[in-house]
Structure formats: structure tokens, C-alpha cells
Design a protein around this motif. Structure first.
Motif, PDB file in Angstrom:
ATOM      1  N   MET A 249       0.928  -1.292  -0.300  1.00 37.13           N
ATOM      2  CA  MET A 249       0.665   0.230  -0.200  1.00 37.13           C
ATOM      3  C   MET A 249       1.342   1.194   0.407  1.00 37.13           C
ATOM      4  N   THR A 250       0.872   2.003  -0.691  1.00 36.15           N
ATOM      5  CA  THR A 250       1.136   3.180  -0.763  1.00 36.15           C
ATOM      6  C   THR A 250       1.031   4.419  -0.355  1.00 36.15           C
ATOM      7  N   PHE A 251       1.415   5.762  -0.125  1.00 32.13           N
ATOM      8  CA  PHE A 251       1.161   6.357   0.847  1.00 32.13           C
ATOM      9  C   PHE A 251      -0.556   7.562   0.494  1.00 32.13           C
ATOM     10  N   ASP A 252       0.029   7.108  -1.231  1.00 27.90           N
ATOM     11  CA  ASP A 252      -1.537   7.990  -2.016  1.00 27.90           C
ATOM     12  C   ASP A 252      -2.740   7.279  -1.625  1.00 27.90           C
ATOM     13  N   ASP A 253      -2.379   5.618  -1.522  1.00 25.54           N
ATOM     14  CA  ASP A 253      -3.798   4.622  -1.253  1.00 25.54           C
ATOM     15  C   ASP A 253      -4.198   5.031   0.565  1.00 25.54           C
ATOM     16  N   ILE A 254      -3.119   5.125   1.435  1.00 22.55           N
ATOM     17  CA  ILE A 254      -3.801   5.627   2.294  1.00 22.55           C
ATOM     18  C   ILE A 254      -4.717   6.764   2.376  1.00 22.55           C
ATOM     19  N   THR A 255      -4.515   7.857   1.962  1.00 21.45           N
ATOM     20  CA  THR A 255      -4.609   9.213   1.329  1.00 21.45           C
ATOM     21  C   THR A 255      -5.923   8.795   1.333  1.00 21.45           C
ATOM     22  N   GLN A 256      -6.363   8.338   0.382  1.00 21.78           N
ATOM     23  CA  GLN A 256      -7.335   8.047  -0.494  1.00 21.78           C
ATOM     24  C   GLN A 256      -8.756   7.245   0.185  1.00 21.78           C
ATOM     25  N   GLN A 257      -8.067   6.542   1.236  1.00 20.07           N
ATOM     26  CA  GLN A 257      -9.273   5.151   1.770  1.00 20.07           C
ATOM     27  C   GLN A 257      -9.333   6.434   3.460  1.00 20.07           C
ATOM     28  N   PHE A 258      -8.751   6.901   3.907  1.00 20.93           N
ATOM     29  CA  PHE A 258      -8.812   8.032   4.557  1.00 20.93           C
ATOM     30  C   PHE A 258      -9.833   8.624   4.247  1.00 20.93           C
ATOM     31  N   GLU A 259      -9.757   9.545   2.556  1.00 16.15           N
ATOM     32  CA  GLU A 259     -10.488  10.984   2.235  1.00 16.15           C
ATOM     33  C   GLU A 259     -12.046  10.062   2.046  1.00 16.15           C
TER      34      GLU A 259
END
Length: 110
Positions: free
Chosen positions: A1-11
Motif C-alpha cells: 500500500m502506498t501513501f497515496d492509497d492510505i490518503t484515498q482510503q482515509f478520504e
């Protein structure tokens, strides 16, 4: 998982999901520190924001409005850092410093 993925999941986590969404960010960024040690300081910053939120609000009721404000604040930081990750060390450091300065001037909800 990338930081972008984490950001999108949180969003896209449901509003009102409370500490669960912040806990997911905490756990995911902790894993990233090990898999991408070159950016560990950035992940550690977000990890600590999310961790603090969980510690502060896990056992106490929090208004939906306050939870959503906290989510938007952290999400803003995450998006800015995510965008800076590919722009070189100087841009990343400048962005991280701006995030910290903005947080220190805020209500510090986490």
C-alpha cells in the motif's frame, strides 16, 4: 500500500467513522515506515497525528462536526505531503515544515 492509497482510503472513509479511520491511518503509516524507510519521517509525522487522535478520542464521545473537522485537517496534511513526495527532498522538507507550523497554529485536535 502506498501513501497515496492510505490518503484515498482515509478520504473516502465514512464521516462519523470516528477513531476507526484514524486507527487505519496509524496502522498503515506504521507499516510504510518499514517498507519505505527513505520517507519514514513523513509517515511518522502522520502516524503520530493519527495516533494522538486515537489516544485522545477513543474512549470519549466527540461531536460529528468536530470529528469531521479533524478528518479534514489531517486529510489536508496528507494530501500536501503526498503531492510533495515525488518532488525531491527540499520540497518534501518544506512541505513537512509547513504542515507542522500550520498544526502548531491550529486548535491541535490530535
Amino acid at each position: 500500500m502506498t501513501f497515496d492509497d492510505i490518503t484515498q482510503q482515509f478520504e473516502h472513509s465514512p464521516n462519523g467513522s470516528g477513531t476507526d479511520a484514524f486507527l487505519a491511518v496509524k496502522d498503515a503509516t506504521r507499516e510504510l515506515m518499514g517498507s519505505d524507510p527513505g520517507n519514514a519521517a513523513i509517515y511518522f509525522l502522520i502516524y503520530n497525528f493519527a495516533r494522538s487522535y486515537v489516544i485522545l478520542h477513543d474512549d470519549e464521545p466527540i461531536s460529528t462536526e468536530s470529528a469531521n473537522e479533524s478528518k479534514q485537517q489531517l486529510l489536508g496534511y496528507m494530501k500536501r505531503l503526498s503531492a510533495a513526495l515525488g518532488q525531491g527532498e527540499a520540497a518534501l522538507l518544506a512541505t513537512a515544515s509547513a504542515v507542522i507550523n500550520e498544526y502548531m497554529a491550529s486548535k491541535r485536535p490530535f
